[in-house]
Design a protein around this motif. Structure first.
Motif, PDB file in Angstrom:
ATOM      1  N   GLY A  10       1.019  -1.174   0.196  1.00 44.65           N
ATOM      2  CA  GLY A  10       0.066   0.066  -0.031  1.00 44.65           C
ATOM      3  C   GLY A  10       0.914   1.190   0.124  1.00 44.65           C
ATOM      4  N   ALA A  11       0.335   2.491   0.556  1.00 45.94           N
ATOM      5  CA  ALA A  11       0.830   3.431   0.368  1.00 45.94           C
ATOM      6  C   ALA A  11       1.982   3.816   1.085  1.00 45.94           C
ATOM      7  N   LYS A  12       2.178   3.000   2.365  1.00 43.28           N
ATOM      8  CA  LYS A  12       3.241   3.249   3.151  1.00 43.28           C
ATOM      9  C   LYS A  12       4.702   2.676   2.453  1.00 43.28           C
ATOM     10  N   ALA A  13       4.436   2.027   1.467  1.00 40.30           N
ATOM     11  CA  ALA A  13       5.568   1.412   0.821  1.00 40.30           C
ATOM     12  C   ALA A  13       6.227   2.387  -0.109  1.00 40.30           C
ATOM     13  N   PHE A  14       5.542   3.594  -0.462  1.00 40.01           N
ATOM     14  CA  PHE A  14       6.177   4.585  -1.154  1.00 40.01           C
ATOM     15  C   PHE A  14       6.391   5.906  -0.694  1.00 40.01           C
ATOM     16  N   LYS A  15       7.491   6.798  -1.339  1.00 40.22           N
ATOM     17  CA  LYS A  15       7.666   8.076  -0.692  1.00 40.22           C
ATOM     18  C   LYS A  15       6.849   8.915  -1.148  1.00 40.22           C
ATOM     19  N   ILE A  16       6.376   8.788  -2.561  1.00 42.03           N
ATOM     20  CA  ILE A  16       5.681   9.936  -2.901  1.00 42.03           C
ATOM     21  C   ILE A  16       3.915   9.628  -2.851  1.00 42.03           C
TER      22      ILE A  16
ATOM     23  N   LEU B 119      11.914  14.036  -0.603  1.00 46.65           N
ATOM     24  CA  LEU B 119      11.296  14.475  -1.702  1.00 46.65           C
ATOM     25  C   LEU B 119      12.025  15.829  -2.412  1.00 46.65           C
ATOM     26  N   ASP B 120      13.257  16.176  -1.594  1.00 48.76           N
ATOM     27  CA  ASP B 120      13.487  17.512  -2.129  1.00 48.76           C
ATOM     28  C   ASP B 120      13.977  17.418  -3.641  1.00 48.76           C
ATOM     29  N   SER B 121      14.504  16.018  -4.018  1.00 52.70           N
ATOM     30  CA  SER B 121      15.261  16.184  -5.305  1.00 52.70           C
ATOM     31  C   SER B 121      14.052  16.122  -6.253  1.00 52.70           C
ATOM     32  N   LEU B 122      13.056  15.776  -5.889  1.00 52.95           N
ATOM     33  CA  LEU B 122      11.949  15.673  -6.923  1.00 52.95           C
ATOM     34  C   LEU B 122      11.037  16.936  -6.792  1.00 52.95           C
ATOM     35  N   ALA B 123      10.975  17.577  -5.807  1.00 51.31           N
ATOM     36  CA  ALA B 123      10.360  18.948  -5.694  1.00 51.31           C
ATOM     37  C   ALA B 123      11.186  19.921  -6.464  1.00 51.31           C
ATOM     38  N   SER B 124      12.531  19.904  -6.482  1.00 53.36           N
ATOM     39  CA  SER B 124      13.477  20.732  -7.058  1.00 53.36           C
ATOM     40  C   SER B 124      13.195  20.621  -8.487  1.00 53.36           C
ATOM     41  N   ALA B 125      13.123  19.211  -9.168  1.00 52.29           N
ATOM     42  CA  ALA B 125      12.639  19.132 -10.500  1.00 52.29           C
ATOM     43  C   ALA B 125      11.563  19.575 -10.995  1.00 52.29           C
ATOM     44  N   LEU B 126      10.630  19.475 -10.134  1.00 54.51           N
ATOM     45  CA  LEU B 126       9.291  20.102 -10.694  1.00 54.51           C
ATOM     46  C   LEU B 126       9.457  21.415 -10.334  1.00 54.51           C
ATOM     47  N   GLU B 127       9.825  22.192  -9.497  1.00 57.21           N
ATOM     48  CA  GLU B 127      10.288  23.495  -9.598  1.00 57.21           C
ATOM     49  C   GLU B 127      10.929  24.100 -10.843  1.00 57.21           C
ATOM     50  N   GLU B 128      11.864  23.495 -11.289  1.00 64.68           N
ATOM     51  CA  GLU B 128      12.790  23.825 -12.359  1.00 64.68           C
ATOM     52  C   GLU B 128      11.883  23.904 -13.721  1.00 64.68           C
ATOM     53  N   ILE B 129      10.999  22.906 -13.655  1.00 60.92           N
ATOM     54  CA  ILE B 129      10.011  22.810 -14.937  1.00 60.92           C
ATOM     55  C   ILE B 129       8.920  23.607 -14.886  1.00 60.92           C
ATOM     56  N   GLY B 130       8.813  24.301 -13.778  1.00 63.01           N
ATOM     57  CA  GLY B 130       7.627  25.403 -13.423  1.00 63.01           C
ATOM     58  C   GLY B 130       6.430  24.718 -13.119  1.00 63.01           C
ATOM     59  N   LYS B 131       6.458  23.520 -12.659  1.00 55.65           N
ATOM     60  CA  LYS B 131       5.312  22.977 -12.154  1.00 55.65           C
ATOM     61  C   LYS B 131       4.508  22.977 -10.466  1.00 55.65           C
TER      62      LYS B 131
ATOM     63  N   ASP C  10     -10.385  23.291 -14.676  1.00 50.19           N
ATOM     64  CA  ASP C  10      -9.789  23.423 -15.922  1.00 50.19           C
ATOM     65  C   ASP C  10      -8.481  23.858 -16.050  1.00 50.19           C
ATOM     66  N   ASP C  11      -7.677  24.212 -15.219  1.00 55.52           N
ATOM     67  CA  ASP C  11      -6.534  25.033 -15.229  1.00 55.52           C
ATOM     68  C   ASP C  11      -5.340  24.135 -16.126  1.00 55.52           C
ATOM     69  N   LYS C  12      -4.871  24.833 -16.899  1.00 53.70           N
ATOM     70  CA  LYS C  12      -4.042  23.981 -17.722  1.00 53.70           C
ATOM     71  C   LYS C  12      -2.596  23.666 -16.865  1.00 53.70           C
ATOM     72  N   GLU C  13      -2.302  24.377 -16.016  1.00 54.56           N
ATOM     73  CA  GLU C  13      -0.961  23.781 -15.256  1.00 54.56           C
ATOM     74  C   GLU C  13      -1.555  23.342 -13.947  1.00 54.56           C
ATOM     75  N   THR C  14      -0.903  22.210 -13.476  1.00 56.59           N
ATOM     76  CA  THR C  14      -1.258  21.691 -12.144  1.00 56.59           C
ATOM     77  C   THR C  14      -0.086  22.135 -11.096  1.00 56.59           C
ATOM     78  N   ASP C  15      -0.520  22.296  -9.788  1.00 59.12           N
ATOM     79  CA  ASP C  15       0.346  22.955  -8.912  1.00 59.12           C
ATOM     80  C   ASP C  15       0.592  21.629  -7.865  1.00 59.12           C
ATOM     81  N   PHE C  16       1.781  21.357  -7.388  1.00 60.37           N
ATOM     82  CA  PHE C  16       2.129  20.358  -6.390  1.00 60.37           C
ATOM     83  C   PHE C  16       2.906  21.036  -5.277  1.00 60.37           C
ATOM     84  N   THR C  17       2.219  20.738  -3.798  1.00 57.53           N
ATOM     85  CA  THR C  17       2.497  21.030  -2.619  1.00 57.53           C
ATOM     86  C   THR C  17       3.031  19.874  -1.923  1.00 57.53           C
ATOM     87  N   PHE C  18       4.252  19.914  -1.388  1.00 60.32           N
ATOM     88  CA  PHE C  18       4.865  18.943  -0.790  1.00 60.32           C
ATOM     89  C   PHE C  18       5.075  19.166   0.631  1.00 60.32           C
TER      90      PHE C  18
END
Length: 937
Positions: A838-844, A906-918, A929-937
């Motif tokens: 289940g969910a506890k096996a994953f970091k994301i 999760l910092d490395s993943l968050a940094s990658a998404l920040e560089e992409i602009g997500k 209906d927003d074209k861009e999706t925001d992610f909050t860790f």
């Protein structure tokens, strides 16, 4: 036509003009001579002009023009024709003179050809020129002369490479000179002196610019340089150093020495030296022993012993009596001493009362003589008994002393050495926590011991198993209860504290340990884990093995579950091919069950022991077929759509679609390929209270391989004495040496000729996750000695070296072992967590994962798709594999999960998404209906 007009003109003017004037008129009229005219003149019969000098091929060096020259007789005119066109008369330099010998007129003509003319010519062949000479009888043409621009490039196409060759071996130095016009000529220099094959039949320099020495001699060692030259310049190659070495050879054995003792059991020696020939220029030292020993027995000398005295004779007429004894109980033998004392004894038998010689003794003398004889006999009997008892006692004592084995300890004599006792380092749960007295220093200068190889004296202990059944105190003393999976069964009876287990030899594949309560069989640890997974996925982990399996969310269909397993193959591997020099870089992993149907590939992580370098390694992934053969399914550096492999410095992450047995193998490309080894030293007290064993393990640097060593050492009560260290072992066919140094010889002794032990290259390189190990057996001179300090040196010949500093208190080790044997009962130590579902096996978090996949799996005009996500997560190779996946982003995130399972960050993943602009941390989506999706860790 113009040609016909030219044909008529000669016949009109021929009657009134001489041939010379005729040609001058034509040339003045047209400026050139037509081909038709030359052909018509050549048809005139008679002797044609003869060329004394024809134009020769020439090369333009830099910007200097070249001259082409023609001489002919008899010749009225000579003109040059270049590339099919006549050269204008103004460009000719002509002169005419008389030959003094023949009286003939000789005409000579020259022209200049410049670099610009050659460069401007663009034809199917090189720039060329020829001469055409006229006489009144016809024309003649010279040979074509080509004109080329000369050059010689700077860099050699192939420089000679240095070599190390044995004496009488063949040396081949390759050289390909730089490109040039004309082609460069090659010469060879040795130590800046020209090398020629004409002076030495053993050297050949004529074969394709290469230098060949048929049989290498010591004098052929030196620095060789390839020298290329043409008309433009000279070029020197890189210098190649050639070393001709001589491998050492043993001399003949000397005669056996006399027995080392004059009495009892001793030792005889014979020796040989590595001087036939002696190694030179880095040649290999002789393999084998330089000294041989055998036991011998010397007969002990036997001292003579008196037998008992005979009876006294009758009192003689002189009032004396006598007795005798002989030195034959036993008689002296083998240079034994003669009996001390007299063999004959005489005494007065009347107590001194009878002083005269009489023919008959008076009655008083007879009475006194009887009393003296009585007391003398009693005294003699007592003395004889005492002497016999003393003799027997001395004889038995001498036999007991002579029966002891005599061991030559000359190899241990090297003076005292400085040493310091220190407390054991903290931090490793396997290290012994001993308290020692610091700064106890004794010593003088120490000379390094000589390394000998003696297969009899080396104590290479048995291959160690993985799952053991032994006294639980050994597990407790190692402190690895939460790091391994093993079971311990304690003895049911109370044992004396002075009893300790002793390790025995190996028969077949079973290893036994002799303990006070009998024999325990060491069994293999089951490196296997399993769990039931559904649509939510999960993770399987084999503890302390560096192996895991990630089943991503959605890989298993809804309302479906599979019992999945993963195990490490414990049998001898056959995945590698020694014919191709392949080695196993990590454990063989099997996951299943067969027939497993998944929507997404699983992510398997396997620890490896290679220093990853595309220049030195060719790393491959292999899978076992149904007929137990191995097939290569991909090379790490190649593109593949069947599976994916991502190599980190210590782990390999695989994306796999099919269950089965997989192995990571490596094929070294160069001698610089490096395999990492983990070096560890363990110690334990042997059955004898004065014996101590140091065991050095050299194992592939993977957690699974080291865990097997720890488990095996646990079974025999071993203590980890120093933090394990890493050794870089190169694939250059050089052996591994393990030696012990700086032993305090006034406190400890070691078996002769075992201070240095060596393993061949193949033993270490092809160990395939199996430990290479050796043992040093130490013996303390006194039971009061409790501290041991020494160094363990592990080095590859001409390579990397690691020093393990050992400080330990022997008394504490014995105490822990003894207490464990007395008080312990059956202990079962369980391994750490092996599965998560289940969910506890994953970091994301699942919701974040789904939103990332939804965003990046959709094509975007701004280029913000899964390929950009892979790039920012440093996944830039073999992207074609993700193209065929149903959700490329989901597979990329599974690979990220596998790489970061230990960090939990999760910092490395968050940094990658920040560089992409997500990521916009301060805002949430305004509408669905927003074209861009925001992610909050």
């Amino acid at each position: 036509s113009p040609n016909k007009i030219f044909l008529l003109i000669p016949f009109i003017l021929y009657t009134s003009l001489s041939c010379a004037r005729f040609l001058r008129v034509l040339i003045d009229f047209t400026g050139t001579v037509s081909d038709a005219l030359a052909d018509s003149l050549s048809s005139v019969g008679g002797t044609l002009p003869h060329f004394l000098q024809e134009p020769e091929d020439a090369y333009i060096i830099k910007n200097n023009p070249i001259k082409l020259r023609c001489r002919a007789t008899p010749a009225l005119q000579i003109f040059f024709k270049c590339n099919g066109e006549w050269v204008h008369q103004n460009q000719h330099t002509s002169q005419e003179y008389m030959d003094q010998n023949t009286g003939l007129k000789i005409r000579e003509v020259t022209i200049n050809v410049t670099r610009q003319q050659v460069e401007d010519f663009h034809g199917p062949e090189d720039y060329w020129c020829l001469c055409v000479a006229w006489s009144h009888l016809g024309t003649s043409k010279s040979r074509k002369a080509t004109v080329r621009i000369a050059y010689l490039r700077k860099n050699f196409e192939q420089d000679p490479q240095g070599k190390e060759v044995p004496i009488k071996g063949m040396i081949v130095l390759h050289c390909r000179p730089p490109e040039g016009v004309p082609m460069a000529e090659v010469e060879w220099l040795k130590n800046e002196e020209l090398v020629g094959s004409f002076e030495d039949d053993n050297i050949d320099t004529r074969a394709d610019h290469n230098l060949i020495i048929n049989e290498a001699r010591l004098s052929d060692s030196g620095n060789y340089t390839c020298l290329a030259s043409n008309v433009v310049a000279k070029r020197r190659s890189a210098t190649a150093t050639v070393v001709v070495f001589v491998n050492g050879g043993w001399s003949l054995w000397t005669e056996w020495s006399p027995c080392s003792v004059n009495c009892g059991r001793g030792v005889q020696k014979r020796s040989r030296t590595c001087t036939n020939p002696a190694p030179l220029n880095g040649g290999a030292f002789c393999e084998g022993m330089s000294v041989q020993k055998i036991t011998c027995s010397a007969l002990c000398p036997v001292d003579g012993v008196w037998e008992e005295w005979s009876e006294w004779t009758m009192c003689s007429a002189q009032c004396e009596r006598q007795r005798w004894r002989e030195c034959n109980s036993p008689p002296p033998r083998l240079r034994g001493k003669m009996c001390e004392g007299e063999g004959q004894s005489t005494e007065n038998c009347t107590g001194g009362l009878c002083t005269q010689i009489l023919s008959a003794q008076p009655s008083c003398c007879l009475e006194n003589s009887i009393d003296v004889a009585l007391y003398s006999g009693l005294a003699a009997g007592v003395i004889a008994v005492v002497v016999l008892i003393v003799a027997i006692t001395l004889y038995r004592k001498s036999q007991s002393e002579y029966g002891v084995d005599v061991i030559d300890s000359s190899a241990l004599a090297g003076g005292f050495q400085s040493f310091n006792f220190k407390t054991t380092r903290q931090g490793n749960p396997l290290l012994l926590n001993s308290s020692m007295q610091p700064d106890i220093t004794v010593g003088q200068t120490f000379s390094s011991p000589i390394c000998f190889q003696d297969s009899i004296d080396k104590e290479l202990f048995d291959p160690l198993p993985d799952k053991v059944k032994v006294q639980s105190s050994f597990m407790v003393s190692l402190g690895v209860a939460d790091r391994a999976e093993y079971h311990v069964k304690a003895h049911q009876e109370t044992l004396p504290a002075n009893l300790h287990p002793k390790y025995s030899t190996v028969e077949g594949k079973k290893t036994t340990m002799i303990a006070p309560n009998g024999i325990h069989t060491l069994r293999k640890t089951q490196f296997k884990t399993s769990a039931v997974f559904g649509h939510l996925g999960g993770r399987l982990v084999i503890p302390n093995a560096g192996v895991s399996l990630l089943v991503p969310h959605g890989a298993i269909a809804d309302d479906t579950s599979w019992e999945m397993y993963m195990l490490i193959n414990q049998e001898e591997s056959s995945a590698q091919s020694e014919e191709r020099c392949e080695i196993l870089l990590g454990p063989e992993i099997t996951y299943g069950p067969p027939g497993l149907n998944l929507s997404y590939p699983v992510a398997m992580t396997i620890a490896h022991c290679a220093e990853v370098s595309a220049e030195n390694w060719n790393i491959k992934l292999k899978r076992q077929t149904k007929d137990n053969k191995w097939e290569e399914i991909m090379s790490v550096d190649d593109e593949s759509t069947s599976c994916y492999c991502l190599m980190d410095s210590h782990s390999c992450h695989l994306l796999l679609d099919q269950p089965g047995c997989y192995a990571l193998v490596g094929e070294p490309i160069t001698d610089a390929a490096i395999k990492r080894l983990r070096i560890a030293v363990f110690g334990s007290v042997e059955a004898s209270s004065i014996d101590y064993s140091l065991r050095v393990h050299c194992v592939d640097d993977t957690p699974h391989a080291f865990q097997r060593v720890v488990t095996a050492e646990t079974s025999r009560g071993g203590q980890l004495l120093e933090e394990p260290k890493m050794l870089f072992f190169k694939g250059n066919c050089l052996s591994l040496q393990v030696s012990i140094q700086d032993i305090p010889q006034f406190l400890w002794s070691i078996k002769p000729f075992t201070t240095c032990q060596e393993f061949s290259f193949t033993q270490v390189w092809y160990s395939n996750q199996q430990p290479v190990h050796c043992a040093f057996s130490l013996q303390r001179h006194s039971t009061s000695t409790t501290q041991l300090s020494c160094k363990i040196s592990v080095r590859q010949v001409k390579g990397h070296e690691q020093i393990l500093q050992v400080y330990t208190t022997v008394g504490e080790v014995r105490l822990i072992m003894s207490l464990g044997l007395i008080t312990s009962r059956s202990v079962c130590v369980s391994a750490s967590l092996t599965s998560q579902t289940g969910a506890k096996a994953f970091k994301i978090p699942l919701s974040i994962r789904q939103r990332i996949c939804t965003t990046f799996d959709t094509a975007n005009t701004k280029g913000k798709d899964w390929q950009l996500l892979a790039q920012k997560l440093h996944i830039q190779r073999n992207l074609s594999y993700f193209t065929k996946q149903k959700s490329p982003s989901a597979v990329i995130l599974s690979l990220w999960e596998a790489r970061h399972q230990d960090s939990g960050d999760l910092d490395s993943l968050a940094s990658a998404l920040e560089e992409i602009g997500k990521i916009h941390c301060k805002s949430l989506p305004q509408s669905p209906d927003d074209k861009e999706t925001d992610f909050t860790f």
